[in-house]
Design a protein around this motif. Structure first.
Motif, PDB file in Angstrom:
ATOM      1  N   PHE A 120      31.745  35.256  48.863  1.00 19.80           N
ATOM      2  CA  PHE A 120      32.498  34.005  48.603  1.00 19.80           C
ATOM      3  C   PHE A 120      34.260  34.516  49.235  1.00 19.80           C
ATOM      4  CE2 PHE A 120      36.176  32.450  45.661  1.00 19.80           C
ATOM      5  CZ  PHE A 120      35.856  31.686  46.251  1.00 19.80           C
ATOM      6  N   GLY A 121      34.448  35.590  48.997  1.00 23.78           N
ATOM      7  CA  GLY A 121      35.916  35.566  49.416  1.00 23.78           C
ATOM      8  C   GLY A 121      35.522  36.162  50.928  1.00 23.78           C
ATOM      9  N   LEU A 122      34.781  36.678  51.555  1.00 19.72           N
ATOM     10  CA  LEU A 122      35.080  35.863  53.094  1.00 19.72           C
ATOM     11  C   LEU A 122      34.693  35.100  53.440  1.00 19.72           C
ATOM     12  CD1 LEU A 122      34.565  38.118  55.948  1.00 19.72           C
ATOM     13  CD2 LEU A 122      32.651  37.412  55.660  1.00 19.72           C
ATOM     14  N   LEU A 123      34.082  34.269  53.291  1.00 22.30           N
ATOM     15  CA  LEU A 123      33.831  32.838  53.826  1.00 22.30           C
ATOM     16  C   LEU A 123      35.141  32.086  53.201  1.00 22.30           C
ATOM     17  CD1 LEU A 123      30.405  32.190  52.787  1.00 22.30           C
ATOM     18  CD2 LEU A 123      31.249  31.979  54.901  1.00 22.30           C
ATOM     19  N   ALA A 124      35.649  32.627  52.226  1.00 21.73           N
ATOM     20  CA  ALA A 124      37.218  31.847  51.684  1.00 21.73           C
ATOM     21  C   ALA A 124      38.146  31.828  52.702  1.00 21.73           C
ATOM     22  CB  ALA A 124      37.367  31.832  50.064  1.00 21.73           C
ATOM     23  N   GLY A 125      38.133  33.264  53.297  1.00 21.69           N
ATOM     24  CA  GLY A 125      39.375  33.666  54.032  1.00 21.69           C
ATOM     25  C   GLY A 125      39.031  32.946  55.346  1.00 21.69           C
ATOM     26  N   ALA A 157      37.001  42.302  36.180  1.00 24.20           N
ATOM     27  CA  ALA A 157      37.340  42.982  37.281  1.00 24.20           C
ATOM     28  C   ALA A 157      37.407  43.195  38.574  1.00 24.20           C
ATOM     29  CB  ALA A 157      38.383  44.470  36.246  1.00 24.20           C
ATOM     30  N   ARG A 158      35.466  43.635  37.909  1.00 22.73           N
ATOM     31  CA  ARG A 158      34.891  43.768  39.225  1.00 22.73           C
ATOM     32  C   ARG A 158      35.166  42.667  40.526  1.00 22.73           C
ATOM     33  NH1 ARG A 158      29.472  47.968  38.522  1.00 22.73           N
ATOM     34  NH2 ARG A 158      29.163  47.100  40.689  1.00 22.73           N
ATOM     35  N   PRO A 159      34.318  41.825  39.604  1.00 23.16           N
ATOM     36  CA  PRO A 159      34.262  40.294  40.496  1.00 23.16           C
ATOM     37  C   PRO A 159      35.825  39.971  40.863  1.00 23.16           C
ATOM     38  CG  PRO A 159      33.883  39.844  37.646  1.00 23.16           C
ATOM     39  CD  PRO A 159      34.079  41.416  38.238  1.00 23.16           C
ATOM     40  N   LEU A 160      36.512  40.198  40.616  1.00 21.89           N
ATOM     41  CA  LEU A 160      37.906  39.433  40.410  1.00 21.89           C
ATOM     42  C   LEU A 160      38.680  40.700  42.316  1.00 21.89           C
ATOM     43  CD1 LEU A 160      40.032  38.998  38.030  1.00 21.89           C
ATOM     44  CD2 LEU A 160      39.352  37.389  40.154  1.00 21.89           C
ATOM     45  N   ILE A 161      37.681  42.273  41.630  1.00 19.75           N
ATOM     46  CA  ILE A 161      38.178  43.301  42.897  1.00 19.75           C
ATOM     47  C   ILE A 161      37.540  42.547  43.982  1.00 19.75           C
ATOM     48  CG2 ILE A 161      38.317  44.972  43.874  1.00 19.75           C
ATOM     49  CD1 ILE A 161      39.049  45.528  40.523  1.00 19.75           C
ATOM     50  N   SER A 162      36.323  41.898  44.101  1.00 24.27           N
ATOM     51  CA  SER A 162      35.265  41.938  45.508  1.00 24.27           C
ATOM     52  C   SER A 162      35.903  40.987  46.303  1.00 24.27           C
ATOM     53  CB  SER A 162      33.809  42.169  44.122  1.00 24.27           C
ATOM     54  OG  SER A 162      32.789  42.873  43.722  1.00 24.27           O
ATOM     55  N   ALA A 163      36.045  39.101  44.923  1.00 22.30           N
ATOM     56  CA  ALA A 163      36.807  38.677  45.705  1.00 22.30           C
ATOM     57  C   ALA A 163      37.365  39.080  46.660  1.00 22.30           C
ATOM     58  CB  ALA A 163      36.679  37.114  44.757  1.00 22.30           C
ATOM     59  N   THR A 164      38.886  39.328  45.975  1.00 16.43           N
ATOM     60  CA  THR A 164      39.742  39.222  46.733  1.00 16.43           C
ATOM     61  C   THR A 164      40.169  40.621  47.665  1.00 16.43           C
ATOM     62  OG1 THR A 164      40.938  39.729  44.368  1.00 16.43           O
ATOM     63  CG2 THR A 164      42.056  40.748  46.180  1.00 16.43           C
ATOM     64  N   LEU A 165      38.838  41.536  48.024  1.00 18.94           N
ATOM     65  CA  LEU A 165      38.515  42.111  49.034  1.00 18.94           C
ATOM     66  C   LEU A 165      38.140  41.601  50.435  1.00 18.94           C
ATOM     67  CD1 LEU A 165      37.772  45.760  47.320  1.00 18.94           C
ATOM     68  CD2 LEU A 165      40.067  45.039  48.957  1.00 18.94           C
TER      69      LEU A 165
END
Length: 280
Positions: A120-125, A157-165
């Motif tokens: 999700f984070g990669l696609l949003a980025g 914490a883990r899902p937020l870190i995963s999305a942010t990275l």
């Protein structure tokens, strides 16, 4: 422009353009993957439509096969109706990235998957590297996901870190591209000169924009309003993810104010699956 960049021209310095670096990089990648010709561009277009249909299938899976086929077929038909000039438009690419990211976020919440959250984070980025205006949608969706996970008493914490990275990858690549091209200063000047000027051109009245935002679907939208009045569907978290996309797509279309056909794609990418679910 991608063709010229690969032959030594410097973006924003030799080539004035209002597009963000992600637009160039994605299209250059498409040229490397599919080739430089007209047929390759059609294949790129159909690939985007296939990814959109697969994302619809993930988002509507609980209601069977009909919603995904309905939404995917109409999305492809509307895009085809808009004509060859709309092939590979950046708003189409951004819309597909956003709806695919929404599907990845839904999978992340359903299965507590850090990998899906990173996707999700990669696609949003990638979407924000095409148009940074997509940031509010991604923020709203991650807040919805965090609310659901917190209610389930799952650590955040883990899902937020995963999305942010994941989010940081595409902007970092875009920045590296600008540095490699020695185009950072030219990009910054372009961002404060050409981009605002382009954004000020050719504005249409609000009535025109509201009408044309859904013009290919007007009869279906009127039927959908009748369905909503009759059944009042429950607002669960998955519907909230889609509705946030509808709100973003409509506001994006109105605020850009020029009413071009390809500006509708983010709205249609989220509106069609909701309509399909309610018709089901």
């Amino acid at each position: 422009i991608g063709f010229l960049i690969q032959r030594g021209w410097v973006p924003y310095r030799d080539l004035g353009d209002m597009n963000m670096p992600g637009s160039f990089l994605i299209e250059i990648a498409a040229m490397h993957l599919f080739g430089p010709g007209a047929l390759a561009w059609r294949i790129f277009d159909f690939t985007l439509l296939a990814v959109a249909a697969a994302s619809f299938a993930v988002l509507t899976r609980r209601s069977g096969w009909f919603p995904a086929i309905f939404a995917g077929a109409l999305f492809a038909l509307i895009h085809g109706r808009d004509g060859l000039a709309q092939g590979g438009q950046r708003d189409l690419t951004m819309a597909v990235l956003l709806v695919a990211g929404t599907a990845a976020l839904a999978l992340a919440v359903r299965h507590r998957s850090d990998a899906a959250m990173a996707a999700f984070g990669l696609l949003a980025g990638l979407a924000l590297s095409i148009k940074p205006t997509s940031i509010p949608l991604s923020l709203a969706q991650i807040l919805i996901a965090m609310y659901v996970l917190r209610k389930r008493q799952i650590p955040l914490a883990r899902p937020l870190i995963s999305a942010t990275l994941g989010v940081l990858i595409a902007p970092a690549i875009a920045l590296a591209f600008l540095i490699q091209q020695q185009a950072v200063a030219a990009f910054w000047a372009n961002l404060h000169g050409l981009v605002p000027y382009y954004a000020s051109l050719g504005h249409k009245p609000l009535g025109f924009l509201l009408l044309h935002s859904i013009s290919p679907l007007m009869p279906l939208v009127l039927i959908w309003f009748a369905v909503l009045a009759l059944q009042s569907p429950r607002l669960d978290w998955e519907r909230a993810l889609l509705l946030s996309g509808v709100v973003f797509g409509l506001l994006s279309y109105i605020l850009q104010a020029r009413g071009f056909p390809y500006y509708r794609y983010p709205l249609l990418a989220f509106l069609l699956p909701i309509m399909a679910l309610d018709f089901t």
